[in-house]
Design a protein around this motif. Structure first.
Motif, PDB file in Angstrom:
ATOM      1  N   ASN A 186       0.725  -1.189  -0.116  1.00  0.00           N
ATOM      2  CA  ASN A 186      -0.079   0.045   0.124  1.00  0.00           C
ATOM      3  C   ASN A 186       0.826   1.158   0.105  1.00  0.00           C
ATOM      4  N   PHE A 187       2.091   1.133   0.333  1.00  0.00           N
ATOM      5  CA  PHE A 187       2.972   2.472   0.269  1.00  0.00           C
ATOM      6  C   PHE A 187       3.778   2.524  -0.820  1.00  0.00           C
ATOM      7  N   SER A 188       3.422   1.540  -1.873  1.00  0.00           N
ATOM      8  CA  SER A 188       4.384   1.644  -2.940  1.00  0.00           C
ATOM      9  C   SER A 188       3.495   1.852  -4.193  1.00  0.00           C
ATOM     10  N   ARG A 189       4.098   2.479  -5.223  1.00  0.00           N
ATOM     11  CA  ARG A 189       3.394   2.763  -6.687  1.00  0.00           C
ATOM     12  C   ARG A 189       3.362   1.572  -7.712  1.00  0.00           C
ATOM     13  N   GLN A 190       3.860   0.513  -6.969  1.00  0.00           N
ATOM     14  CA  GLN A 190       4.049  -0.645  -7.853  1.00  0.00           C
ATOM     15  C   GLN A 190       2.558  -1.358  -7.819  1.00  0.00           C
ATOM     16  N   ARG A 191       2.222  -2.221  -8.997  1.00  0.00           N
ATOM     17  CA  ARG A 191       0.977  -2.733  -8.906  1.00  0.00           C
ATOM     18  C   ARG A 191       1.203  -3.987  -8.149  1.00  0.00           C
ATOM     19  N   SER A 192       0.103  -4.337  -7.532  1.00  0.00           N
ATOM     20  CA  SER A 192       0.007  -5.695  -6.974  1.00  0.00           C
ATOM     21  C   SER A 192       0.073  -6.971  -7.530  1.00  0.00           C
ATOM     22  N   PHE A 193       0.247  -8.179  -7.380  1.00  0.00           N
ATOM     23  CA  PHE A 193       0.024  -9.231  -8.417  1.00  0.00           C
ATOM     24  C   PHE A 193      -1.386  -9.901  -7.892  1.00  0.00           C
ATOM     25  N   LEU A 194      -2.122  -9.292  -7.065  1.00  0.00           N
ATOM     26  CA  LEU A 194      -3.416  -9.793  -7.087  1.00  0.00           C
ATOM     27  C   LEU A 194      -4.183 -10.409  -8.049  1.00  0.00           C
ATOM     28  N   GLN A 195      -4.056  -9.611  -9.195  1.00  0.00           N
ATOM     29  CA  GLN A 195      -5.013  -9.802 -10.207  1.00  0.00           C
ATOM     30  C   GLN A 195      -4.455 -10.733 -11.128  1.00  0.00           C
ATOM     31  N   VAL A 198      -0.355 -14.774  -2.975  1.00  0.00           N
ATOM     32  CA  VAL A 198       0.177 -13.328  -2.821  1.00  0.00           C
ATOM     33  C   VAL A 198      -0.337 -13.272  -1.259  1.00  0.00           C
ATOM     34  N   MET A 199       0.816 -12.616  -0.375  1.00  0.00           N
ATOM     35  CA  MET A 199       0.369 -12.258   0.965  1.00  0.00           C
ATOM     36  C   MET A 199       0.257 -10.813   1.271  1.00  0.00           C
ATOM     37  N   GLN A 200      -0.901 -10.521   1.988  1.00  0.00           N
ATOM     38  CA  GLN A 200      -0.872  -9.174   2.485  1.00  0.00           C
ATOM     39  C   GLN A 200      -1.382  -9.179   3.722  1.00  0.00           C
ATOM     40  N   THR A 201      -1.492  -8.135   4.478  1.00  0.00           N
ATOM     41  CA  THR A 201      -1.482  -8.177   5.919  1.00  0.00           C
ATOM     42  C   THR A 201      -2.492  -6.722   6.560  1.00  0.00           C
ATOM     43  N   LEU A 202      -3.142  -6.682   7.430  1.00  0.00           N
ATOM     44  CA  LEU A 202      -3.797  -5.609   8.127  1.00  0.00           C
ATOM     45  C   LEU A 202      -2.701  -5.000   9.098  1.00  0.00           C
ATOM     46  N   SER A 203      -1.664  -5.467   9.295  1.00  0.00           N
ATOM     47  CA  SER A 203      -0.774  -5.000  10.243  1.00  0.00           C
ATOM     48  C   SER A 203      -0.092  -3.802   9.814  1.00  0.00           C
ATOM     49  N   LYS A 204       0.034  -3.437   8.625  1.00  0.00           N
ATOM     50  CA  LYS A 204       0.891  -2.165   8.267  1.00  0.00           C
ATOM     51  C   LYS A 204       0.017  -0.959   7.785  1.00  0.00           C
ATOM     52  N   ALA A 205      -0.345  -0.875   6.397  1.00  0.00           N
ATOM     53  CA  ALA A 205      -1.005   0.335   6.243  1.00  0.00           C
ATOM     54  C   ALA A 205      -2.441   0.294   6.929  1.00  0.00           C
ATOM     55  N   TRP A 206      -3.068  -0.548   7.153  1.00  0.00           N
ATOM     56  CA  TRP A 206      -4.203  -0.749   7.871  1.00  0.00           C
ATOM     57  C   TRP A 206      -4.123  -0.475   9.492  1.00  0.00           C
ATOM     58  N   GLY A 207      -2.763  -0.339   9.832  1.00  0.00           N
ATOM     59  CA  GLY A 207      -2.800   0.075  11.252  1.00  0.00           C
ATOM     60  C   GLY A 207      -3.098  -0.867  12.212  1.00  0.00           C
ATOM     61  N   LEU A 208      -3.405  -2.250  11.944  1.00  0.00           N
ATOM     62  CA  LEU A 208      -4.181  -3.054  12.838  1.00  0.00           C
ATOM     63  C   LEU A 208      -3.123  -4.136  13.335  1.00  0.00           C
ATOM     64  N   ALA A 209      -1.944  -3.775  13.565  1.00  0.00           N
ATOM     65  CA  ALA A 209      -0.744  -5.172  13.821  1.00  0.00           C
ATOM     66  C   ALA A 209      -1.623  -5.917  14.968  1.00  0.00           C
ATOM     67  N   ALA A 210      -1.970  -5.332  16.162  1.00  0.00           N
ATOM     68  CA  ALA A 210      -2.527  -5.965  17.263  1.00  0.00           C
ATOM     69  C   ALA A 210      -3.532  -6.971  16.956  1.00  0.00           C
ATOM     70  N   MET A 263      -4.126   8.185   5.533  1.00  0.00           N
ATOM     71  CA  MET A 263      -2.996   7.806   6.427  1.00  0.00           C
ATOM     72  C   MET A 263      -1.934   7.278   5.519  1.00  0.00           C
ATOM     73  N   ILE A 264      -2.175   6.595   4.515  1.00  0.00           N
ATOM     74  CA  ILE A 264      -1.021   5.979   3.558  1.00  0.00           C
ATOM     75  C   ILE A 264      -0.703   7.402   2.954  1.00  0.00           C
ATOM     76  N   LYS A 265      -1.259   8.241   2.469  1.00  0.00           N
ATOM     77  CA  LYS A 265      -0.776   9.640   1.776  1.00  0.00           C
ATOM     78  C   LYS A 265       0.190  10.377   2.695  1.00  0.00           C
ATOM     79  N   GLU A 266      -0.306  10.261   3.997  1.00  0.00           N
ATOM     80  CA  GLU A 266       0.460  11.246   5.215  1.00  0.00           C
ATOM     81  C   GLU A 266       1.886  10.489   5.165  1.00  0.00           C
ATOM     82  N   ILE A 267       1.846   9.103   5.414  1.00  0.00           N
ATOM     83  CA  ILE A 267       2.946   8.235   5.719  1.00  0.00           C
ATOM     84  C   ILE A 267       4.091   8.546   4.409  1.00  0.00           C
TER      85      ILE A 267
END
Ligand SMILES: Cc1ncc(COP(=O)(O)O)c(C=O)c1O
Length: 352
Positions: A184-193, A203-215, A261-265
């Motif tokens: 989510n912090f990258s301009r690269q396209r995901s491989f999801l599609q 393809v692995m992603q997580t809610l721990s980083k951009a989504w701010g839900l590591a806990a 938040m991503i834009k701010e970061i």
């Protein structure tokens, strides 16, 4: 050609998964006396006395619409770390089968492999932190069941070249795991599609980083229906707890807030980069597509320790291959970054 059955461990192919009360009865009913829960309730106001949905259908439905991936192609783990562990357990016969890693990269791939007694083969990234395709080609043999690629990569921060990943996907028929924890912090396209085109892609992603839900501990693996089916067979029955499922559902309504938040970061990342470049002992900041910077400094270990004295904790990566003399610094809030930069500037004044 890719053949899932040839890659899976024999015991996993034969495995009859645990069938929980909620697997055996999924509908609505007046009275539930089938799971040995506490029928009287709980000390909390909510109905936490009931086991959660083992397949987290509501969370997956929401993710499916956000990610544009069908629900049957989504697996949820207790953090991506659980996805890594389950993948290795599904495919690697202990003591024999191998995973291929491209260090420097995220440490859990190797730790999970060690826990599961899978063999680890390594082909280092190039000095530009890109895949060394000829060396990977040479390293691949019949025992390599899985390649882990991390893009954007931790701890280097850069994205791997898309064409290089495609080259691997088009020529290697084991499992290719692309860890997009920082996508989510990258301009690269995901491989999801690309899942439709590559039955061996996870393809692995997580809610721990951009989504701010590591806990909350929610990691996602997107893959073919067959691979997701195998992962569901192996996972602990209730691997995502009820509170996490509820909170994730609530958070997933807030895509716009997360995008802000991503834009701010990303903006703050540039400011931090510029500020750090003014510090005399900062030698290099590597290009990043993530929410952290890999910063090469003179006497990195000492600087790490002097920051600790001021109760500022960054990650010392100075002993990591290709990251010698580097600290990995997460982008903080503007005020956190100011305090960090000031501490570093103060140190350079003292030392001159
Ligand atoms: C590349 C990468 N993948 C996965 C993870 C772990 O994610 P999770 O919190 O979902 O277990 C991390 C955490 O730092 C990471 O850097």
């Amino acid at each position: 050609m890719f053949n899932l059955n040839n890659l899976l461990r024999e015991n996993i192919k034969r495995l009859v998964p645990y069938s929980s009360a909620r697997d055996e009865f999924k509908g609505e009913a007046k009275i539930f006396l089938d799971a040995n829960e506490n029928s009287f309730g709980s000390p909390l106001t909510k109905w936490y006395n009931r086991y959660p949905d083992p397949l987290q259908i509501k969370v997956k439905e929401k993710l499916s619409s956000i990610k544009n991936v069908p629900i049957q192609n989504i697996f949820l783990g207790n953090g991506s770390d659980e996805c890594i562990d389950i993948l290795i357990r599904a495919f690697c016969e202990p003591g024999r089968d191998t995973i291929l890693l491209c260090p420097p990269t995220y440490g859990m791939y190797e730790v999970s492999a060690n826990i599961n007694d899978a063999v680890v083969k390594k082909v280092s990234l190039t000095p530009a932190f890109q895949l060394d395709l000829p060396a990977i080609e040479e390293a691949i043999d019949d025992h390599i069941k899985m390649i882990f690629l991390c893009s954007p990569n931790n701890p280097t921060g850069n994205s791997l070249n898309r064409e290089d990943i495609e080259m691997i996907l088009n020529n290697y028929f084991g499992i290719v795991v692309i860890d997009e924890a920082y996508i989510n912090f990258s301009r690269q396209r995901s491989f999801l599609q690309e899942l439709k085109d590559y039955p061996n892609l996870v393809v692995m992603q997580t809610l721990s980083k951009a989504w701010g839900l590591a806990a909350l501990r929610i990691g996602m693996a997107f893959a073919s229906e067959d691979i997701v089916h195998v992962m569901n067979k192996i996972k602990p029955p209730y691997n995502i707890n009820q509170a996490s499922q509820e909170l994730a559902l609530q958070a997933l309504e807030e895509v716009e807030q997360v995008n802000e938040m991503i834009k701010e970061i990303v903006k703050e990342r540039t400011s931090l980069q510029n500020a750090l470049l003014q510090i005399p002992y900062v030698q290099k900041i590597y290009p990043t597509d993530a929410n952290f910077l890999l910063v090469k400094m003179i006497n990195a270990r000492e600087i790490y320790e002097s920051l600790l004295e001021k109760e500022i904790v960054v990650r010392d990566r100075s002993k990591v291959e290709l990251c010698e003399d580097c600290l990995r610094i997460t982008v903080g809030t503007p005020s956190e970054n100011n305090i960090l930069v000031k501490a570093l500037i103060d140190r350079s004044i003292i030392n001159h």
